[in-house]
Design a protein around this motif. Structure first.
Motif, PDB file in Angstrom:
ATOM      1  N   PRO A  52       0.803  -1.235   0.000  1.00  0.00           N
ATOM      2  CA  PRO A  52       0.000   0.000   0.000  1.00  0.00           C
ATOM      3  C   PRO A  52       0.835   1.285   0.000  1.00  0.00           C
ATOM      4  N   THR A  53       2.075   1.197   0.476  1.00  0.00           N
ATOM      5  CA  THR A  53       2.901   2.401   0.531  1.00  0.00           C
ATOM      6  C   THR A  53       3.949   2.438  -0.578  1.00  0.00           C
ATOM      7  N   LEU A  54       3.917   1.492  -1.482  1.00  0.00           N
ATOM      8  CA  LEU A  54       4.933   1.393  -2.522  1.00  0.00           C
ATOM      9  C   LEU A  54       5.011   2.665  -3.376  1.00  0.00           C
ATOM     10  N   LYS A  55       3.870   3.138  -3.872  1.00  0.00           N
ATOM     11  CA  LYS A  55       3.866   4.321  -4.741  1.00  0.00           C
ATOM     12  C   LYS A  55       4.432   5.536  -4.004  1.00  0.00           C
ATOM     13  N   ALA A  56       3.990   5.749  -2.765  1.00  0.00           N
ATOM     14  CA  ALA A  56       4.493   6.872  -1.983  1.00  0.00           C
ATOM     15  C   ALA A  56       5.988   6.722  -1.748  1.00  0.00           C
ATOM     16  N   TRP A  57       6.434   5.505  -1.460  1.00  0.00           N
ATOM     17  CA  TRP A  57       7.867   5.264  -1.232  1.00  0.00           C
ATOM     18  C   TRP A  57       8.645   5.609  -2.495  1.00  0.00           C
ATOM     19  N   LEU A  58       8.188   5.161  -3.633  1.00  0.00           N
ATOM     20  CA  LEU A  58       8.888   5.425  -4.895  1.00  0.00           C
ATOM     21  C   LEU A  58       8.948   6.917  -5.198  1.00  0.00           C
TER      22      LEU A  58
END
Length: 177
Positions: A52-58
């Motif tokens: 769920p946090t992958l996009k924000a992390w990227l």
């Protein structure tokens, strides 16, 4: 299994990462370097990143690496050659091909002015404007990506748009003479 998930992630986000880096940095080689570094770091930390946090992390890593790149090349960026600007302009995809040469020239001039105005924004505002206006990210996504409150995102977007209007107005005045 890990490689398959990673490949799926790369296919889903590589263009978004590159676009953010390109609009932020204004040139292809640096944007490609940042994209490669983001994907390398994603591979290294892939098991620890929750989906769920992958996009924000990227997006956060992309933003941070763009800031690092600007710092590294600050002296070089003070003198930008016309060739670099020309290359950067070519890399921006046009949404629609017009057949009226006058209209094409006007659109190109507007695009050039807008890109120049964006490059003049302070890094924090530039990143948020790119995320919102080019990458079509929601306020919540930008907030998560940069680790700042949503109200701050709204304020930065307001300030960024205001500075863009002022810069474009100044450029229009310069053209009018």
């Amino acid at each position: 299994m890990r490689q398959s998930h990673f490949t799926t992630m790369v296919l889903a986000y590589k263009d978004r990462i590159y676009s953010q880096a390109y609009y932020f940095l204004g040139n292809r080689p640096d944007a490609e370097d940042v994209t490669q570094e983001v994907l390398l770091r994603a591979w290294q930390h892939f098991d620890a990143i929750r989906k769920p946090t992958l996009k924000a992390w990227l997006m956060r890593v992309t933003h941070n690496l763009c800031i690092d790149s600007l710092r590294r090349h600050k002296a070089e960026r003070a003198v930008v050659s016309d060739d670099e600007l020309g290359e950067a302009t070519k890399a921006v995809p046009t949404q629609e091909i017009e057949h009226d040469p006058h209209r094409v020239a006007e659109q190109q001039e507007l695009k050039d002015c807008l890109e120049e105005a964006i490059r003049r924004l302070p890094p924090r505002l530039r990143s948020i404007i790119i995320m919102r206006e080019w990458l079509d990210m929601k306020y919540e996504e930008i907030s998560a990506a940069l680790g700042i409150p949503m109200n701050s995102v709204k304020v930065y977007i307001h300030r960024g748009r205001k500075q863009l209007r002022m810069a474009l107005g100044e450029m229009a005045e310069e053209v009018r003479g």
